[in-house]
Enzyme design. Structure first.
Site, PDB file in Angstrom:
ATOM      1  CD  GLU A 152    -130.201 -69.932 -41.508  1.00  0.00           C
ATOM      2  OE1 GLU A 152    -131.425 -69.505 -41.100  1.00  0.00           O
ATOM      3  OE2 GLU A 152    -130.277 -71.196 -41.561  1.00  0.00           O
ATOM      4  CB  CYS A 198    -131.840 -67.135 -35.648  1.00  0.00           C
ATOM      5  SG  CYS A 198    -132.314 -68.070 -37.194  1.00  0.00           S
TER       6      CYS A 198
HETATM    7  O1  AHR Z   1    -130.420 -74.136 -35.956  1.00  0.00           O
HETATM    8  C1  AHR Z   1    -131.390 -73.558 -35.564  1.00  0.00           C
HETATM    9  C2  AHR Z   1    -131.556 -72.268 -36.411  1.00  0.00           C
HETATM   10  O2  AHR Z   1    -131.562 -72.796 -37.881  1.00  0.00           O
HETATM   11  C3  AHR Z   1    -130.411 -71.597 -36.613  1.00  0.00           C
HETATM   12  O3  AHR Z   1    -130.441 -70.529 -35.435  1.00  0.00           O
HETATM   13  C4  AHR Z   1    -130.589 -70.687 -37.768  1.00  0.00           C
HETATM   14  O4  AHR Z   1    -129.328 -70.156 -38.142  1.00  0.00           O
HETATM   15  C5  AHR Z   1    -131.102 -71.933 -38.686  1.00  0.00           C
HETATM   16  O5  AHR Z   1    -131.994 -71.277 -39.335  1.00  0.00           O
END
Ligand code: AHR
Length: 659
Positions: free
Chosen positions: A377, A245
Site C-alpha cells: 500500500e 501495514c
Molecule cells: O487488513 C488490514 C490493513 O488494511 C492492512 O494492514 C493494510 O495493508 C490495509 O490497509
C-alpha cells in the site's frame, strides 16, 4: 483503503434488489465446456496473514505467556507480584543493554524466606486458554546467582483454583534453559500462571514461557493447531505474510525486518506492534511482536498447508498514513540486500550464508520461493523510484523471481491511476490491488477484470473484504450480505483467471477480546475459533478451484448481475468434474436451467452445495459457529440439463461428474 484511518461511510442502499416481474420465468444458462478460456492458476485462492487483531502473539502463535522476556516498553506489563507477606522477596528488572541488544532485559528475583511466599504471575493474552488433560510445557532461562531458589509453577483458574503444578530448580550461575511440564486438571479460558520462588537466594530469569504440547504438528515454539487446521482446510494456493501495514511500520525503525525474526528465539528482535496505537477507539496497549513466529515459521506454515509462500518486504518507506518516512535513494542498499538475502534464505543451498541459517534452523531443503512483494500500500513517485531499484537488483540476480507491486490503498482514484500506469510501463509481473468497500461495490465490480489487458501484468486481489458499515468501522460485521457480495465478485475473479493470478480476503484472524479491525475472516478466543460466512465462501471457492475456466452464459453474455445472478464455471480435468458457482443475490427463489454443451457424457447425478440465509445480517458466532455453513444435496442431470431452484440470497456450487 482507509487509515489515518478515516472511517468512510459506505452506502448500501439499493443492494440485492431485483426486477420482480422478470424473475418468475425460468432462466436458462449455457455452459460451453469445450471452450476453455483460461487455466486456473494454482495460486488463485490464498491467504493473507498479518499480525493484526492479536493474529500472531495471542493468536496463532501458541505461546501463553505475554511479555515473556520483559521487553515491552513497560517491562512488567502482563506481570504482577505475588507477595503474601511484606518484605519476603524482591524483583528487579535488569537491562544488559548492548550485551544482548535483542533481549536486553531480565528479572532478578531475591527471596529472603524459604516458604515460597514470594512470587509473580503472568496474565497471558486476555488470560490463558487451558484444556483439561492437555500437557503444558514450561521453560525458563535462569542463572542461580546465590543460595538455592526453586521455582514452583502453578496454573490457576479464574476462581483461584489450581489446575496443575510443577517445579524447576535452576542450578549454577551460567544461563541455562530449564524445562518442566504439567497436565491440566480442567478446562479454563482465562487461566493465569503463578511462579513462586522457594528457598533463599538470588536467581536471574528470562524467556519465561508456557506452550501447550498439542501445537500444530506438536512442534515446540509452535502454532495453535485448531487455527492452522482452519487454514489447511481451505487448501490455499498461497500464504502472504507478514502483512499488510505491519510491513511498513509506523516509522522506518518500526518496520518489519525479517532477519530479526529468525534464529534462536531468545536472540530474535522485539517490536511494538504498529496496531497498538493505530486506532484510538481500539487502543491495544499490550500489543507487541515477540517474533517467536518469524519468517522461518511462516515459510514452514506455507509448506505445511501446501501454499506458495509470498513474503512482502518493506521498500524503504514507512506507512504513509503515519510518518511517511522514506529512506534516501542512495541509502536503499541495505533494504535491497534484505530482499536478496531473503531469496537466499528461502532457496539457497545449505552452503550459502543464509541457506545455512535455514538449514541450521531445521530445513536443509529449500522452501522454493517463487514470488515476493516489494512494498505494501505504498504510493506516489517515491514508491516507483524505490521499486525500480529493487526490481533491477532482484531481477539481475534472480530473473525468474515474480515480483508483486503495490497499486496503493484503493482500487481507483488518482493514486491508483498513477501507479497502475507506471507499473504497466515497467512491465510489472503482478499488481496488488486492495478493496475494502461496501457490499454493493463488490456486486457492481463483478465485471471489473473483464476488460483488463490480457498481455499486461497479472493481478493479485491482495486484500479485500466487504464492509457492512464503513471502512474499518468497529461496527462492521461479518454478515451474510458481505459474504454473498464477495462470492458474487469472486465469480468475476474466477472468470478472469487468465489475468487474475491470486486473491485473498483480509484481514485473516481476530481475537474476540483483542481486535483492532473488523470484519475478519476467522474469529478466535483463547479456546475456540470459528469461520465466518466469509470464510465459508472463501473455502468453497478454494477447495473447488478446478483447472480450467469455461464460459457460463446467459443470453450469450457473462453472468454479472442480471436478475441478481452472478456465475462462473470451471472444469477440473484431474477429477473429471464440471463445477458451476452461481450466486442468487436476489430475494426470490429463481428457477434455473443449466444446459451443458460440449461434454459427451455426464453422470446422471451431481451435487449442489449451498451456502445461504434468509437474513442478510446473519453472522456466525462462538455460540453458533456454523449458522451459515455448507449444505449438500443431490441433483439430477437429464439430457445434459440441470434444473434447480436457487434459494434467495444463496451461493450455490453445482458439481457434475464427467463420465
Ligand atoms: O487488513 C488490514 C490493513 O488494511 C492492512 O494492514 C493494510 O495493508 C490495509 O490497509
Amino acid at each position: 483503503m482507509r487509515k489515518n484511518f478515516v472511517i468512510a461511510l459506505v452506502v448500501t442502499s439499493g443492494l440485492f434488489s431485483t426486477n420482480q416481474d422478470s424473475i418468475a420465468q425460468t432462466k436458462t444458462f449455457t455452459v460451453k465446456a469445450k471452450e476453455v478460456k483460461a487455466e486456473v492458476p494454482s495460486t488463485l485462492w490464498g491467504i493473507f496473514f498479518e499480525d493484526i487483531n492479536l493474529g500472531a502473539d495471542g493468536g496463532i502463535y501458541a505461546e501463553l505467556v505475554k511479555n515473556r522476556s520483559f521487553e515491552f516498553d513497560t517491562p512488567l506489563m502482563g506481570w504482577k507480584l505475588l507477595q503474601k507477606e511484606e518484605d519476603n522477596g524482591s524483583l528487579l528488572v535488569h537491562n544488559r543493554g548492548e550485551l544482548n541488544g535483542a533481549n536486553s532485559r531480565f528479572i532478578r528475583v531475591t527471596t529472603k524466606t524459604p516458604t515460597g511466599n514470594f512470587g509473580f504471575s503472568n496474565e497471558g493474552f486476555r488470560g490463558m486458554g487451558i484444556k483439561k488433560g492437555n500437557q503444558y510445557n514450561f521453560s525458563v532461562l535462569a542463572s542461580q546467582l546465590a543460595g538455592n531458589v526453586a521455582l514452583v509453577i502453578e496454573l490457576i483458574n479464574s476462581k483461584g483454583e489450581k489446575l496443575g503444578a510443577t517445579t524447576v530448580t535452576p542450578a549454577g550461575k551460567p544461563w541455562k534453559k530449564y524445562n518442566a511440564s504439567l497436565t491440566a486438571s480442567a478446562t479454563e479460558p482465562k487461566a493465569i500462571l503463578n511462579i513462586y520462588a522457594k528457598g533463599q537466594g538470588v536467581v536471574d530469569l528470562d524467556m519465561i514461557s508456557l506452550f501447550p504440547e498439542d501445537t500444530w504438528k506438536n512442534r515446540p515454539n509452535g502454532m495453535r493447531a485448531d487455527l492452522v487446521q482452519l487454514l489447511a482446510d481451505m487448501k490455499p494456493g498461497f500464504l502472504r505474510f507478514p502483512g499488510g501495514c505491519i510491513v511498513e511500520g509506523r516509522t522506518l525503525d518500526e518496520r518489519f525486518q525479517w532477519k530479526k525474526t529468525i534464529g534462536p528465539i531468545e536472540d530474535r528482535g522485539f517490536l511494538i506492534n504498529r496496531w497498538n496505537t493505530e486506532f484510538k477507539h481500539r487502543l491495544t496497549t499490550d500489543y507487541y511482536q515477540s517474533f517467536g513466529l518469524g519468517f522461518y515459521e511462516y515459510f514452514q506454515l506455507a509448506e505445511d498447508i501446501g501454499a506458495e509462500p509470498l513474503p512482502i518486504l518493506n521498500c524503504g518507506m514507512a506507512c504513509q498514513f503515519n510518518t511517511a518516512e522514506v529512506v534516501p535513494l542512495e541509502s536503499l542498499d541495505p533494504y535491497v540486500q534484505d530482499a536478496l538475502d531473503l531469496i537466499e534464505f528461502a532457496n539457497g543451498s545449505a552452503e550459502t550464508k543464509w541457506g545455512k541459517v535455514r538449514a541450521q534452523m531445521g530445513h536443509p531443503t529449500p522452501f522454493n520461493l517463487k514470488m515476493m512483494g516489494v512494498g505494501n500500500e505504498n504510493w506516489g513517485s517515491q514508491y516507483i523510484d524505490r521499486l525500480k531499484i529493487f526490481t533491477q537488483a532482484i531481477k539481475a540476480k534472480y530473473p525468474n523471481m515474480q515480483l508483486v507491486n503495490s497499486s496503493g490503498t484503493d482500487p481507483n482514484g488518482e493514486r491508483f491511476d498513477y501507479l497502475n500506469g507506471e507499473l504497466r510501463k515497467m512491465n510489472a509481473d503482478i499488481i496488488d490491488e486492495h478493496y475494502y468497500r461496501a457490499p454493493q461495490w463488490f456486486l457492481d465490480n463483478a465485471k471489473r477484470y473483464d476488460n483488463y489487458d490480457r498481455k499486461g501484468p497479472k493481478i493479485f486481489a491482495g486484500e479485500y473484504a466487504a464492509q457492512s458499515v464503513a471502512i474499518a468501522s468497529p461496527d462492521n460485521k461479518n454478515n451474510w450480505q458481505c459474504a454473498l457480495s464477495e462470492a458474487a465478485f469472486m465469480t468475476g475473479l474466477e472468470r478472469n483467471a487468465d489475468v487474475v493470478a491470486m486473491a485473498s480476503y483480509a484481514p485473516l484472524f481476530a481475537h474476540a477480546e483483542g481486535w483492532q479491525w473488523t470484519p475478519d475472516m476467522i474469529w478466535v478466543d483463547n479456546l475456540k475459533a470459528y469461520g465466518t460466512p466469509n470464510y465459508q465462501v472463501q473455502k468453497l471457492f478454494s477447495v473447488n478451484k478446478g483447472t480450467n475456466v469455461v464460459p457460463l452464459l446467459l443470453n450469450n453474455e457473462a453472468v454479472t448481475g442480471q436478475e441478481g445472478y452472478y456465475a462462473s464455471a470451471v472444469l477440473d480435468k484431474n477429477k473429471k468434474e464440471l463445477i458451476l458457482k452461481v450466486v442468487n443475490a436476489s430475494d426470490k427463489v429463481q428457477d434455473t436451467d443449466f444446459v451443458i454443451d460440449g461434454i459427451s457424457k455426464l453422470a446422471a447425478k451431481g451435487t449442489m452445495t449451498i451456502l445461504r440465509s434468509d437474513k442478510l445480517d446473519q453472522v456466525n458466532s462462538f455460540a453458533d459457529p456454523m449458522a451459515i455453513s455448507p449444505v449438500v444435496k443431490d441433483i439430477t442431470v437429464k439430457d445434459k440439463k440441470v434444473k434447480v431452484g436457487l434459494q434467495p440470497y444463496s451461493v450455490n456450487l453445482i458439481k457434475l461428474k464427467i463420465s
